[in-house]
Design a protein around this motif. Structure first.
Motif, PDB file in Angstrom:
ATOM      1  N   PHE A  71       0.823  -1.209   0.000  1.00 35.69           N
ATOM      2  CA  PHE A  71       0.000   0.000   0.000  1.00 35.69           C
ATOM      3  C   PHE A  71       0.861   1.265   0.000  1.00 35.69           C
ATOM      4  CE2 PHE A  71      -3.610  -2.543   1.933  1.00 35.69           C
ATOM      5  CZ  PHE A  71      -4.374  -2.490   0.784  1.00 35.69           C
ATOM      6  N   GLY A  72       1.917   1.277   0.797  1.00 33.92           N
ATOM      7  CA  GLY A  72       2.792   2.442   0.870  1.00 33.92           C
ATOM      8  C   GLY A  72       3.486   2.729  -0.442  1.00 33.92           C
ATOM      9  N   SER A  73       3.933   1.681  -1.134  1.00 35.28           N
ATOM     10  CA  SER A  73       4.603   1.912  -2.418  1.00 35.28           C
ATOM     11  C   SER A  73       3.614   2.339  -3.493  1.00 35.28           C
ATOM     12  CB  SER A  73       5.379   0.669  -2.846  1.00 35.28           C
ATOM     13  OG  SER A  73       4.507  -0.423  -3.031  1.00 35.28           O
ATOM     14  N   GLN A  74       2.353   1.925  -3.387  1.00 37.70           N
ATOM     15  CA  GLN A  74       1.349   2.362  -4.356  1.00 37.70           C
ATOM     16  C   GLN A  74       0.899   3.806  -4.107  1.00 37.70           C
ATOM     17  OE1 GLN A  74       0.156   0.797  -7.134  1.00 37.70           O
ATOM     18  NE2 GLN A  74       1.821  -0.621  -6.662  1.00 37.70           N
ATOM     19  N   PHE A  75       0.724   4.181  -2.848  1.00 34.26           N
ATOM     20  CA  PHE A  75       0.221   5.514  -2.533  1.00 34.26           C
ATOM     21  C   PHE A  75       1.312   6.584  -2.464  1.00 34.26           C
ATOM     22  CE2 PHE A  75      -3.328   3.108  -0.357  1.00 34.26           C
ATOM     23  CZ  PHE A  75      -4.220   3.313  -1.394  1.00 34.26           C
ATOM     24  N   PHE A  76       2.504   6.208  -1.960  1.00 37.06           N
ATOM     25  CA  PHE A  76       3.540   7.208  -1.725  1.00 37.06           C
ATOM     26  C   PHE A  76       4.792   7.001  -2.570  1.00 37.06           C
ATOM     27  CE2 PHE A  76       1.294   6.584   2.364  1.00 37.06           C
ATOM     28  CZ  PHE A  76       0.649   7.800   2.397  1.00 37.06           C
ATOM     29  N   GLY A  77       4.787   6.044  -3.471  1.00 38.67           N
ATOM     30  CA  GLY A  77       5.962   5.751  -4.283  1.00 38.67           C
ATOM     31  C   GLY A  77       6.320   6.903  -5.204  1.00 38.67           C
ATOM     32  N   GLY A  78       7.583   7.277  -5.224  1.00 42.94           N
ATOM     33  CA  GLY A  78       8.072   8.323  -6.097  1.00 42.94           C
ATOM     34  C   GLY A  78       7.974   9.728  -5.553  1.00 42.94           C
ATOM     35  N   LEU A  79       7.450   9.907  -4.347  1.00 42.73           N
ATOM     36  CA  LEU A  79       7.329  11.254  -3.785  1.00 42.73           C
ATOM     37  C   LEU A  79       8.637  11.759  -3.201  1.00 42.73           C
ATOM     38  CD1 LEU A  79       3.849  11.052  -2.024  1.00 42.73           C
ATOM     39  CD2 LEU A  79       4.408  12.034  -4.247  1.00 42.73           C
ATOM     40  N   ILE A  80       9.494  10.842  -2.756  1.00 40.62           N
ATOM     41  CA  ILE A  80      10.762  11.247  -2.158  1.00 40.62           C
ATOM     42  C   ILE A  80      11.887  10.830  -3.097  1.00 40.62           C
ATOM     43  CG2 ILE A  80      12.321  10.899  -0.213  1.00 40.62           C
ATOM     44  CD1 ILE A  80       9.896  10.429   1.521  1.00 40.62           C
ATOM     45  N   TYR A  81      12.653  11.798  -3.546  1.00 37.01           N
ATOM     46  CA  TYR A  81      13.826  11.549  -4.384  1.00 37.01           C
ATOM     47  C   TYR A  81      14.877  12.590  -4.050  1.00 37.01           C
ATOM     48  CZ  TYR A  81      11.264  14.963  -7.201  1.00 37.01           C
ATOM     49  OH  TYR A  81      10.563  16.065  -7.615  1.00 37.01           O
ATOM     50  N   ASP A  82      16.064  12.467  -4.631  1.00 31.55           N
ATOM     51  CA  ASP A  82      17.207  13.300  -4.227  1.00 31.55           C
ATOM     52  C   ASP A  82      16.951  14.796  -4.364  1.00 31.55           C
ATOM     53  OD1 ASP A  82      18.700  11.129  -3.526  1.00 31.55           O
ATOM     54  OD2 ASP A  82      19.671  10.950  -5.479  1.00 31.55           O
ATOM     55  N   ASP A  83      16.382  15.220  -5.480  1.00 34.90           N
ATOM     56  CA  ASP A  83      16.227  16.653  -5.746  1.00 34.90           C
ATOM     57  C   ASP A  83      14.787  17.128  -5.575  1.00 34.90           C
ATOM     58  OD1 ASP A  83      18.924  16.827  -6.351  1.00 34.90           O
ATOM     59  OD2 ASP A  83      18.593  16.259  -8.440  1.00 34.90           O
ATOM     60  N   ALA A  84      14.048  16.514  -4.672  1.00 38.00           N
ATOM     61  CA  ALA A  84      12.658  16.927  -4.457  1.00 38.00           C
ATOM     62  C   ALA A  84      12.635  18.355  -3.915  1.00 38.00           C
ATOM     63  CB  ALA A  84      11.965  15.983  -3.487  1.00 38.00           C
ATOM     64  N   PRO A  85      11.898  19.265  -4.562  1.00 40.80           N
ATOM     65  CA  PRO A  85      11.913  20.660  -4.120  1.00 40.80           C
ATOM     66  C   PRO A  85      11.327  20.856  -2.722  1.00 40.80           C
ATOM     67  CG  PRO A  85      10.412  20.356  -5.985  1.00 40.80           C
ATOM     68  CD  PRO A  85      11.105  19.057  -5.763  1.00 40.80           C
ATOM     69  N   ALA A  86      10.392  20.018  -2.326  1.00 43.49           N
ATOM     70  CA  ALA A  86       9.789  20.179  -1.000  1.00 43.49           C
ATOM     71  C   ALA A  86      10.749  19.778   0.120  1.00 43.49           C
ATOM     72  CB  ALA A  86       8.519  19.347  -0.912  1.00 43.49           C
ATOM     73  N   LEU A  87      11.775  19.014  -0.213  1.00 43.58           N
ATOM     74  CA  LEU A  87      12.690  18.515   0.808  1.00 43.58           C
ATOM     75  C   LEU A  87      14.026  19.246   0.849  1.00 43.58           C
ATOM     76  CD1 LEU A  87      12.130  14.688   0.380  1.00 43.58           C
ATOM     77  CD2 LEU A  87      11.169  16.182   2.107  1.00 43.58           C
ATOM     78  N   GLN A  88      14.223  20.209  -0.024  1.00 45.50           N
ATOM     79  CA  GLN A  88      15.491  20.916  -0.052  1.00 45.50           C
ATOM     80  C   GLN A  88      15.694  21.708   1.237  1.00 45.50           C
ATOM     81  OE1 GLN A  88      17.868  20.527  -2.296  1.00 45.50           O
ATOM     82  NE2 GLN A  88      16.537  19.037  -3.284  1.00 45.50           N
ATOM     83  N   ASP A  89      16.907  21.640   1.773  1.00 49.71           N
ATOM     84  CA  ASP A  89      17.307  22.352   2.990  1.00 49.71           C
ATOM     85  C   ASP A  89      16.441  21.980   4.198  1.00 49.71           C
ATOM     86  OD1 ASP A  89      19.292  23.665   1.543  1.00 49.71           O
ATOM     87  OD2 ASP A  89      17.898  25.251   0.935  1.00 49.71           O
ATOM     88  N   THR A  90      16.105  20.720   4.308  1.00 55.99           N
ATOM     89  CA  THR A  90      15.361  20.243   5.474  1.00 55.99           C
ATOM     90  C   THR A  90      16.234  19.264   6.255  1.00 55.99           C
ATOM     91  OG1 THR A  90      14.374  18.417   4.242  1.00 55.99           O
ATOM     92  CG2 THR A  90      13.130  20.478   4.320  1.00 55.99           C
ATOM     93  N   ASP A  91      15.892  19.063   7.502  1.00 53.39           N
ATOM     94  CA  ASP A  91      16.620  18.103   8.325  1.00 53.39           C
ATOM     95  C   ASP A  91      16.427  16.683   7.822  1.00 53.39           C
ATOM     96  OD1 ASP A  91      17.578  20.072   9.952  1.00 53.39           O
ATOM     97  OD2 ASP A  91      15.966  19.881  11.429  1.00 53.39           O
ATOM     98  N   TYR A  92      15.318  16.435   7.154  1.00 54.11           N
ATOM     99  CA  TYR A  92      15.031  15.105   6.635  1.00 54.11           C
ATOM    100  C   TYR A  92      16.124  14.667   5.667  1.00 54.11           C
ATOM    101  CZ  TYR A  92      12.137  11.274   4.905  1.00 54.11           C
ATOM    102  OH  TYR A  92      11.655  10.048   4.576  1.00 54.11           O
ATOM    103  N   VAL A  93      16.551  15.555   4.798  1.00 55.93           N
ATOM    104  CA  VAL A  93      17.603  15.231   3.832  1.00 55.93           C
ATOM    105  C   VAL A  93      18.976  15.350   4.484  1.00 55.93           C
ATOM    106  CG1 VAL A  93      18.641  15.925   1.645  1.00 55.93           C
ATOM    107  CG2 VAL A  93      16.179  15.906   1.882  1.00 55.93           C
ATOM    108  N   ASP A  94      19.159  16.329   5.352  1.00 54.62           N
ATOM    109  CA  ASP A  94      20.458  16.532   5.995  1.00 54.62           C
ATOM    110  C   ASP A  94      20.864  15.348   6.871  1.00 54.62           C
ATOM    111  OD1 ASP A  94      20.673  18.973   4.775  1.00 54.62           O
ATOM    112  OD2 ASP A  94      19.917  20.100   6.513  1.00 54.62           O
ATOM    113  N   GLU A  95      19.901  14.704   7.492  1.00 50.78           N
ATOM    114  CA  GLU A  95      20.178  13.548   8.345  1.00 50.78           C
ATOM    115  C   GLU A  95      20.092  12.225   7.589  1.00 50.78           C
ATOM    116  OE1 GLU A  95      21.218  13.757  11.461  1.00 50.78           O
ATOM    117  OE2 GLU A  95      21.114  15.939  11.373  1.00 50.78           O
ATOM    118  N   ASN A  96      19.975  12.281   6.268  1.00 48.04           N
ATOM    119  CA  ASN A  96      19.929  11.103   5.387  1.00 48.04           C
ATOM    120  C   ASN A  96      18.751  10.174   5.672  1.00 48.04           C
ATOM    121  OD1 ASN A  96      22.241  11.836   3.924  1.00 48.04           O
ATOM    122  ND2 ASN A  96      23.553  10.954   5.496  1.00 48.04           N
ATOM    123  N   TYR A  97      17.637  10.742   6.065  1.00 44.41           N
ATOM    124  CA  TYR A  97      16.423   9.951   6.243  1.00 44.41           C
ATOM    125  C   TYR A  97      15.691   9.734   4.922  1.00 44.41           C
ATOM    126  CZ  TYR A  97      16.727  10.275  11.296  1.00 44.41           C
ATOM    127  OH  TYR A  97      17.132  10.172  12.591  1.00 44.41           O
TER     128      TYR A  97
END
Length: 116
Positions: A71-97
């Motif tokens: 279910f998670g891969s069907q609903f949320f698959g592809g939303l998180i990637y390296d250059d996602a604009p919503a995740l730029q300069d966030t702790d989520y990317v800085d901490e490698n989550y």
């Protein structure tokens, strides 16, 4: 013991792979010594009794995790990637989550395991 003495001598050279094999043999000797202690024999018997009894529970846990991963891969698959604009300069990317994502079925087990 002899391998340790041979290793310490300055004029000898033991390869790293041979040293790994000697360490494994040393650990196996320790396992044999521990197996002869009565308390550890009882512990080993308990563990060998618990494992077959828990196969059903582990199967249900794996089946439910597989369902959530699908279910998670069907609903949320592809939303998180390296250059996602919503995740730029966030702790989520800085901490490698960002590796904890639902982009494919196999990687979907990682965030589920992290939550358990």
């Amino acid at each position: 013991f002899l391998a340790a003495i041979y290793w310490v001598l300055p004029c000898t050279m033991i390869s790293e792979s041979l040293m790994h094999y000697l360490i494994v043999l040393r650990l196996l000797r320790l396992v044999v010594l521990i197996a002869n202690i009565q308390r550890f024999q009882i512990l080993g018997q308990c563990i060998s009794t618990i494992i077959p009894a828990s196969i059903g529970v582990v199967g249900i846990l794996f089946a439910s995790a597989s369902l959530f991963a699908a279910f998670g891969s069907q609903f949320f698959g592809g939303l998180i990637y390296d250059d996602a604009p919503a995740l730029q300069d966030t702790d989520y990317v800085d901490e490698n989550y960002d590796i904890l994502n639902f982009n494919d079925f196999a990687l979907s087990f990682m965030p589920l395991f992290a939550m358990v």
